[in-house]
Design a protein around this motif. Structure first.
Motif, PDB file in Angstrom:
ATOM      1  N   PHE A  20       0.860  -1.181   0.000  1.00 33.70           N
ATOM      2  CA  PHE A  20       0.000   0.000   0.000  1.00 33.70           C
ATOM      3  C   PHE A  20       0.894   1.227   0.000  1.00 33.70           C
ATOM      4  O   PHE A  20       1.938   1.239   0.654  1.00 33.70           O
ATOM      5  CB  PHE A  20      -0.900   0.015   1.247  1.00 33.70           C
ATOM      6  N   THR A  21       0.475   2.243  -0.716  1.00 39.06           N
ATOM      7  CA  THR A  21       1.195   3.506  -0.779  1.00 39.06           C
ATOM      8  C   THR A  21       0.643   4.431   0.297  1.00 39.06           C
ATOM      9  O   THR A  21      -0.547   4.365   0.627  1.00 39.06           O
ATOM     10  CB  THR A  21       0.997   4.142  -2.175  1.00 39.06           C
ATOM     11  N   ALA A  22       1.487   5.299   0.832  1.00 39.75           N
ATOM     12  CA  ALA A  22       1.052   6.265   1.841  1.00 39.75           C
ATOM     13  C   ALA A  22      -0.227   6.959   1.370  1.00 39.75           C
ATOM     14  O   ALA A  22      -0.306   7.421   0.235  1.00 39.75           O
ATOM     15  CB  ALA A  22       2.148   7.285   2.100  1.00 39.75           C
ATOM     16  N   GLY A  23      -1.231   6.977   2.240  1.00 42.40           N
ATOM     17  CA  GLY A  23      -2.516   7.595   1.930  1.00 42.40           C
ATOM     18  C   GLY A  23      -3.570   6.627   1.439  1.00 42.40           C
ATOM     19  O   GLY A  23      -4.762   6.970   1.411  1.00 42.40           O
ATOM     20  N   ASP A  24      -3.168   5.413   1.042  1.00 41.73           N
ATOM     21  CA  ASP A  24      -4.144   4.409   0.590  1.00 41.73           C
ATOM     22  C   ASP A  24      -5.032   3.969   1.744  1.00 41.73           C
ATOM     23  O   ASP A  24      -4.567   3.777   2.866  1.00 41.73           O
ATOM     24  CB  ASP A  24      -3.453   3.154   0.048  1.00 41.73           C
ATOM     25  N   ARG A  74     -16.417  -3.845   9.810  1.00 38.19           N
ATOM     26  CA  ARG A  74     -15.265  -3.111  10.319  1.00 38.19           C
ATOM     27  C   ARG A  74     -15.752  -2.002  11.253  1.00 38.19           C
ATOM     28  O   ARG A  74     -16.686  -1.268  10.932  1.00 38.19           O
ATOM     29  CB  ARG A  74     -14.464  -2.487   9.177  1.00 38.19           C
ATOM     30  N   GLN A  75     -15.085  -1.869  12.392  1.00 34.77           N
ATOM     31  CA  GLN A  75     -15.422  -0.839  13.372  1.00 34.77           C
ATOM     32  C   GLN A  75     -14.502   0.374  13.254  1.00 34.77           C
ATOM     33  O   GLN A  75     -14.649   1.335  13.995  1.00 34.77           O
ATOM     34  CB  GLN A  75     -15.326  -1.423  14.790  1.00 34.77           C
ATOM     35  N   SER A  76     -13.556   0.304  12.312  1.00 35.74           N
ATOM     36  CA  SER A  76     -12.601   1.392  12.137  1.00 35.74           C
ATOM     37  C   SER A  76     -12.186   1.466  10.673  1.00 35.74           C
ATOM     38  O   SER A  76     -12.544   0.620   9.863  1.00 35.74           O
ATOM     39  CB  SER A  76     -11.370   1.163  13.024  1.00 35.74           C
ATOM     40  N   THR A  77     -11.436   2.500  10.373  1.00 34.71           N
ATOM     41  CA  THR A  77     -10.837   2.685   9.055  1.00 34.71           C
ATOM     42  C   THR A  77      -9.331   2.573   9.233  1.00 34.71           C
ATOM     43  O   THR A  77      -8.787   3.057  10.227  1.00 34.71           O
ATOM     44  CB  THR A  77     -11.201   4.069   8.478  1.00 34.71           C
ATOM     45  N   ALA A  78      -8.663   1.933   8.288  1.00 31.13           N
ATOM     46  CA  ALA A  78      -7.205   1.814   8.329  1.00 31.13           C
ATOM     47  C   ALA A  78      -6.633   2.467   7.076  1.00 31.13           C
ATOM     48  O   ALA A  78      -7.059   2.159   5.959  1.00 31.13           O
ATOM     49  CB  ALA A  78      -6.790   0.346   8.393  1.00 31.13           C
ATOM     50  N   ILE A  79      -5.698   3.378   7.291  1.00 35.59           N
ATOM     51  CA  ILE A  79      -5.072   4.108   6.190  1.00 35.59           C
ATOM     52  C   ILE A  79      -3.557   3.978   6.320  1.00 35.59           C
ATOM     53  O   ILE A  79      -2.999   4.135   7.416  1.00 35.59           O
ATOM     54  CB  ILE A  79      -5.484   5.597   6.206  1.00 35.59           C
ATOM     55  N   ALA A  80      -2.896   3.710   5.200  1.00 35.06           N
ATOM     56  CA  ALA A  80      -1.434   3.628   5.197  1.00 35.06           C
ATOM     57  C   ALA A  80      -0.867   5.015   5.467  1.00 35.06           C
ATOM     58  O   ALA A  80      -1.114   5.945   4.710  1.00 35.06           O
ATOM     59  CB  ALA A  80      -0.944   3.090   3.857  1.00 35.06           C
ATOM     60  N   LYS A  81      -0.153   5.151   6.572  1.00 37.38           N
ATOM     61  CA  LYS A  81       0.484   6.439   6.893  1.00 37.38           C
ATOM     62  C   LYS A  81       1.775   6.591   6.085  1.00 37.38           C
ATOM     63  O   LYS A  81       2.140   7.680   5.691  1.00 37.38           O
ATOM     64  CB  LYS A  81       0.777   6.526   8.391  1.00 37.38           C
ATOM     65  N   THR A  82       2.451   5.473   5.865  1.00 34.63           N
ATOM     66  CA  THR A  82       3.647   5.425   5.028  1.00 34.63           C
ATOM     67  C   THR A  82       3.431   4.311   4.010  1.00 34.63           C
ATOM     68  O   THR A  82       2.446   3.582   4.082  1.00 34.63           O
ATOM     69  CB  THR A  82       4.905   5.092   5.863  1.00 34.63           C
ATOM     70  N   ASP A  83       4.349   4.171   3.078  1.00 38.40           N
ATOM     71  CA  ASP A  83       4.287   3.001   2.209  1.00 38.40           C
ATOM     72  C   ASP A  83       4.377   1.779   3.116  1.00 38.40           C
ATOM     73  O   ASP A  83       5.175   1.763   4.061  1.00 38.40           O
ATOM     74  CB  ASP A  83       5.440   3.009   1.207  1.00 38.40           C
ATOM     75  N   CYS A  84       3.541   0.781   2.853  1.00 38.81           N
ATOM     76  CA  CYS A  84       3.436  -0.375   3.735  1.00 38.81           C
ATOM     77  C   CYS A  84       3.479  -1.684   2.967  1.00 38.81           C
ATOM     78  O   CYS A  84       3.054  -1.754   1.817  1.00 38.81           O
ATOM     79  CB  CYS A  84       2.091  -0.373   4.472  1.00 38.81           C
TER      80      CYS A  84
END
Length: 123
Positions: A20-24, A74-84
């Motif tokens: 995943f790219t940062a922000g995805d 899902r009870q939350s949202t997960a976003i890539a803060k950095t490339d992952c």
């Protein structure tokens, strides 16, 4: 005393990792969850109602709640803060890991519990 299992070690054995790219957006609150994730590399932000609950990084797991709740939402949202680079575990493999490595279940519960504890005490 039993040595705690490193949950990420179990996830690292999975054949396919995802980048995943940062922000995805990895997943969004309300979606049906089919997998849990382990962070092999990078950082991920966990958000609830649009607010950052925490930032987690390499070695941590997230998204297991959707595999243990009846409705799998899902009870939350997960976003890539950095490339992952993330490993995932579907419900069948999740149950297999719990059955064959009971400490895996304890570690998943500990991670989930810690997240809830920090949410209640940091807000």
């Amino acid at each position: 005393m039993l040595k705690p299992v490193e949950t990420i070690e179990i996830l690292q054995k999975q054949p396919d990792s995802q980048a995943f790219t940062a922000g995805d957006t990895i997943f969004s609150e309300g979606e049906t969850g089919k997998v849990m994730y382990g962070i092999l590399e990078g950082k991920v932000e966990i958000l609830v109602d649009g607010n950052v609950l925490e930032t987690i990084d390499s070695g941590d797991i997230f998204g297991a709640g959707a595999l243990v709740h009846v409705d799998h939402k899902r009870q939350s949202t997960a976003i890539a803060k950095t490339d992952c680079k993330l490993a995932s575990l579907d419900q069948r493999h999740f149950l297999f890991a719990i059955e064959n490595t009971p400490m895996f279940a304890v570690e998943v519960m500990r991670s989930y519990s810690n997240r809830l504890y920090h949410f209640k005490h940091d807000s």
